[in-house]
Design a protein around this motif. Structure first.
Motif, mmCIF file in Angstrom:
data_model
loop_
_atom_site.group_PDB
_atom_site.id
_atom_site.type_symbol
_atom_site.label_atom_id
_atom_site.label_comp_id
_atom_site.label_asym_id
_atom_site.label_seq_id
_atom_site.Cartn_x
_atom_site.Cartn_y
_atom_site.Cartn_z
ATOM 1 N N ARG A 12 7.110 6.777 12.004
ATOM 2 C CA ARG A 12 7.818 6.241 13.178
ATOM 3 C C ARG A 12 7.394 4.809 13.443
ATOM 4 N NH1 ARG A 12 6.811 9.022 18.298
ATOM 5 N NH2 ARG A 12 8.308 7.453 18.955
ATOM 6 N N TYR A 13 6.085 4.530 13.366
ATOM 7 C CA TYR A 13 5.608 3.187 13.658
ATOM 8 C C TYR A 13 5.938 2.224 12.513
ATOM 9 C CZ TYR A 13 2.832 5.929 16.960
ATOM 10 O OH TYR A 13 2.433 6.806 17.944
ATOM 11 N N ARG A 14 5.835 2.727 11.278
ATOM 12 C CA ARG A 14 6.080 1.866 10.127
ATOM 13 C C ARG A 14 7.564 1.534 9.996
ATOM 14 N NH1 ARG A 14 2.713 0.846 6.165
ATOM 15 N NH2 ARG A 14 1.398 2.652 6.596
ATOM 16 N N GLN A 15 8.411 2.520 10.249
ATOM 17 C CA GLN A 15 9.860 2.314 10.157
ATOM 18 C C GLN A 15 10.458 2.353 11.570
ATOM 19 O OE1 GLN A 15 11.800 4.799 7.179
ATOM 20 N NE2 GLN A 15 9.924 4.884 5.971
ATOM 21 N N ARG A 16 9.991 1.428 12.401
ATOM 22 C CA ARG A 16 10.445 1.425 13.791
ATOM 23 C C ARG A 16 11.957 1.265 13.883
ATOM 24 N NH1 ARG A 16 7.845 3.347 18.009
ATOM 25 N NH2 ARG A 16 6.105 1.873 18.028
ATOM 26 N N TYR A 17 12.544 0.567 12.913
ATOM 27 C CA TYR A 17 13.995 0.375 12.913
ATOM 28 C C TYR A 17 14.730 1.702 12.833
ATOM 29 C CZ TYR A 17 12.221 0.147 8.110
ATOM 30 O OH TYR A 17 11.514 0.372 6.963
ATOM 31 N N VAL A 18 14.165 2.672 12.113
ATOM 32 C CA VAL A 18 14.775 4.000 12.063
ATOM 33 C C VAL A 18 14.440 4.789 13.320
ATOM 34 C CG1 VAL A 18 14.957 6.158 10.767
ATOM 35 C CG2 VAL A 18 14.672 4.005 9.546
ATOM 36 N N ILE B 270 4.135 -0.672 21.346
ATOM 37 C CA ILE B 270 4.201 -1.901 20.565
ATOM 38 C C ILE B 270 5.228 -1.694 19.475
ATOM 39 C CG2 ILE B 270 2.928 -3.449 19.023
ATOM 40 C CD1 ILE B 270 0.417 -2.815 20.596
ATOM 41 N N LEU B 271 6.200 -2.571 19.408
ATOM 42 C CA LEU B 271 7.292 -2.360 18.459
ATOM 43 C C LEU B 271 6.788 -2.229 17.026
ATOM 44 C CD1 LEU B 271 10.070 -4.700 19.879
ATOM 45 C CD2 LEU B 271 10.292 -2.242 19.459
ATOM 46 N N PHE B 272 5.887 -3.105 16.628
ATOM 47 C CA PHE B 272 5.397 -3.080 15.246
ATOM 48 C C PHE B 272 3.870 -3.145 15.242
ATOM 49 C CE2 PHE B 272 9.644 -5.010 15.138
ATOM 50 C CZ PHE B 272 10.284 -4.113 14.308
ATOM 51 N N GLU C 267 17.456 13.868 9.778
ATOM 52 C CA GLU C 267 18.308 14.925 10.311
ATOM 53 C C GLU C 267 18.328 14.891 11.834
ATOM 54 O OE1 GLU C 267 18.658 19.607 9.379
ATOM 55 O OE2 GLU C 267 17.319 18.473 8.072
ATOM 56 N N LYS C 268 19.472 15.113 12.427
ATOM 57 C CA LYS C 268 19.664 14.960 13.876
ATOM 58 C C LYS C 268 18.641 15.726 14.698
ATOM 59 C CE LYS C 268 23.016 15.850 17.567
ATOM 60 N NZ LYS C 268 24.364 16.330 17.915
ATOM 61 N N TYR C 269 18.399 16.973 14.349
ATOM 62 C CA TYR C 269 17.567 17.815 15.198
ATOM 63 C C TYR C 269 16.088 17.765 14.816
ATOM 64 C CZ TYR C 269 22.011 19.566 16.832
ATOM 65 O OH TYR C 269 23.279 19.647 17.368
ATOM 66 N N HIS C 270 15.769 16.995 13.800
ATOM 67 C CA HIS C 270 14.375 16.887 13.402
ATOM 68 C C HIS C 270 13.833 15.472 13.596
ATOM 69 C CE1 HIS C 270 15.825 20.506 11.276
ATOM 70 N NE2 HIS C 270 14.604 20.943 11.495
ATOM 71 N N GLY C 271 14.663 14.469 13.313
ATOM 72 C CA GLY C 271 14.254 13.090 13.538
ATOM 73 C C GLY C 271 13.026 12.728 12.723
ATOM 74 N N LEU C 272 12.296 11.719 13.195
ATOM 75 C CA LEU C 272 11.060 11.304 12.539
ATOM 76 C C LEU C 272 9.886 11.995 13.222
ATOM 77 C CD1 LEU C 272 11.546 7.455 12.001
ATOM 78 C CD2 LEU C 272 11.503 9.228 10.262
ATOM 79 N N PRO D 26 -0.699 -1.940 4.713
ATOM 80 C CA PRO D 26 0.559 -2.211 3.985
ATOM 81 C C PRO D 26 0.962 -1.036 3.123
ATOM 82 C CG PRO D 26 -0.969 -4.068 3.809
ATOM 83 C CD PRO D 26 -1.742 -2.940 4.421
ATOM 84 N N GLU D 27 2.266 -0.770 3.140
ATOM 85 C CA GLU D 27 2.802 0.313 2.309
ATOM 86 C C GLU D 27 3.101 -0.185 0.907
ATOM 87 O OE1 GLU D 27 6.384 3.667 2.615
ATOM 88 O OE2 GLU D 27 6.417 1.869 3.876
ATOM 89 N N PHE D 28 3.530 -1.441 0.814
ATOM 90 C CA PHE D 28 3.872 -2.043 -0.473
ATOM 91 C C PHE D 28 2.942 -3.221 -0.724
ATOM 92 C CE2 PHE D 28 7.982 -0.562 1.354
ATOM 93 C CZ PHE D 28 8.200 0.492 0.478
ATOM 94 N N GLN D 29 2.591 -3.432 -1.989
ATOM 95 C CA GLN D 29 1.777 -4.571 -2.355
ATOM 96 C C GLN D 29 2.636 -5.831 -2.424
ATOM 97 O OE1 GLN D 29 -1.551 -4.612 -2.710
ATOM 98 N NE2 GLN D 29 -1.551 -2.445 -2.107
#
Length: 504
Positions: free
Chosen positions: A162-168, A492-494, A151-156, A499-502
């Protein structure tokens, strides 16, 4: 298409709705991921060139602009839609009207969602509220977003997300984008300063048969063809000094290092440094050089040599930096008198009371270094060069000529953390061998961060290395300082996370 999302726990009605609309677009013959639109203008260029035009002057322009980016807001009113398009350089409002677009294109407009990437072309006008806007004459869906943005006014808000989904995070958090744009500028200016002062950029091995150049625990790997155990480098130092032996007098490397250590706001196991070596220079020359280097980067990135970090004004102006010996800092800042910090048993008991681990037979100098970490380091807010470290904790540094128990070495501290380590280089192969042998004994006694014996490096020194000084600067921590970032993960970008997924 919906079947490809089956079994995903996070699949919800919003995603289902987006996938359904994507299927409708495909059924109507609209490709979801074409690559035939050519972006001709950046949004920042359009805003800079035409942002000041008003009324008739703007209407008189007949220029047509072709921009592309991600939709970050969208409002639809029957036969018209307004949306903001964001590219790397900025964002601009776009206006899509049924009157200006053909029927097939406007059907695409009606299926658009926030997050979609589109290309548009059209001319400029201002809305009744005065906002510069592109009136779309054509529109092309370039990449369909199957997931909604936060959501625009809440973001991550969740930091790990934020660090795991840096692309978002980069899409929805302007400050994150600003940090990494500044990081790029910092690295560029660092490199430019080194080159302008006659240093040559080089590359040295990342996989090394001996983990050397620092006291740290390495990561291990294996080369199958050679059946050889290797280490990811903890520092490039010994290879760079081999180049001094070879005749290069000023070398630097912007490098990734890997240390198998804990993770906190100051440490990431994979990090960036710049190491540089300067023949016929001393550690004191490097103090002056470092002041000029940091001031240059601060001016280019922050506009001046006084920067704000977590509410504190940090003065990087050359000549304003503090210089203090290691032992003086224990007294003047740490509050410990020589009769205390030179008493092995008292220091050992004090450190244990503070909850710090002590290895068996750990020498007094190492305990003094822990005393510094506990009671001095976090008080060094303004730039401080702490110099003349004990020889016992400086296995690669040149002994001081007048006092061989200390070395011509300094560490730079700003905002209570180390940003740099430097010293006049040890180029006596006999002394270096004795230091390595002492490090070997410490390793055998249980110190897994002690330096390994490196016979090839000793052989290089036996050919003769010129007197020199060398330094390593932590790029990540420098970026933290100049972007007012309290955690290394912010810059640091990533950063490394569980790991979130196996893996399958």
């Amino acid at each position: 298409m919906l079947e490809s999302f089956a079994g995903r726990n996070e699949l919800n009605e919003v995603i289902k709705n987006r996938v359904t609309k994507a299927c409708d677009l495909l059924d109507s013959g609209t490709p979801l991921f074409p690559n035939d639109f050519r972006k001709e203008h950046s949004i920042a260029w359009v805003l800079e060139k035409y942002g000041q035009l008003e009324g008739e002057a703007l209407e008189a322009t007949e220029d047509v602009f072709a921009v592309a980016g991600r939709i970050v807001s969208l409002r639809s009113f029957g036969k018209v839609a307004f949306f903001h398009l964001m590219d790397q350089s900025g964002n601009i409002q776009c206006y899509a009207s049924r009157e200006d677009l053909d029927e097939d294109t406007y059907k695409i407009v009606k299926k658009l969602d926030v997050g979609d990437i589109v290309g548009v072309s059209g001319h400029l006008f201002r809305t009744k509220t005065g906002e510069l806007t592109i009136a779309c004459r054509s529109l092309r869906l370039l990449s369909r977003s199957m997931r909604p943005l936060p959501e625009k006014y809440h973001g991550l808000k969740d930091m790990e997300t934020r660090y795991r989904q840096r692309y978002v995070d980069l899409i929805v958090t302007p400050r994150s984008r600003e940090i990494f744009i500044k990081r790029s500028l910092i690295v560029r200016e660092f490199r430019r300063f080194m080159e302008d002062h006659g240093f040559m950029e080089v590359e040295t091995p990342v996989m090394q048969p001996i983990a050397g150049g620092a006291t740290a625990k390495p990561f291990r790997t294996h080369h199958n063809a050679l059946d050889l155990e290797l280490f990811l480098r903890i520092a490039p130092e010994l290879y760079l000094k081999r180049l001094l032996v070879g005749g290069f007098e000023k070398v630097f490397e912007l490098n990734r290092n890997f240390r198998n250590e804990g993770i906190d706001t100051r440490h990431n196991p994979e990090f960036t440094m710049c190491e540089f070596y300067w023949a016929y220079a001393t550690f004191e020359d490097l103090m002056d050089f470092t002041e000029q280097l940091f001031a240059h980067i601060a001016r280019k990135v922050c506009g001046g040599t006084v920067v704000t970090y977590q509410g504190e004004q940090i003065d990087l102006t050359p000549g304003h930096w503090h210089r203090m010996s290691f032992y003086d800092s224990l007294t003047k800042i740490g509050g410990h008198k020589p009769e205390f910090y030179n008493d092995y048993n008292k220091v050992k008991a004090y450190i244990r009371e503070r909850g710090e681990k002590i290895l068996e037979n750990e020498c007094l100098e190492k305990l003094q270094a822990k005393l510094f970490d506990l009671d001095v380091e976090d008080k060094l807010i303004q730039p401080h060069f702490i110099y003349h470290y004990p020889t016992a904790i400086s296995p690669l540094s040149r002994r001081n000529d007048a006092r061989p128990e200390i070395t011509d070495r300094f560490e730079l501290f700003i905002t209570g953390r180390e940003l740099s380590n430097a010293f006049s280089e040890l180029n006596d192969p006999v002394d270096q061998r004795l230091r390595f042998e002492e490090q070997k004994r410490e390793r055998e006694a249980g110190d897994d961060e002690a330096h390994s014996m490196d016979e090839d490096y000793l052989r290089a020194l036996e050919y003769g290395m010129p007197p020199a000084a060398g330094q390593g600067v932590g790029i990540d921590r420098l970026v933290m300082l100049l972007t007012d970032s309290p955690s290394i993960r912010e810059v640091i970008l990533f950063p490394l996370l569980r790991p979130e997924f196996q893996a399958s």
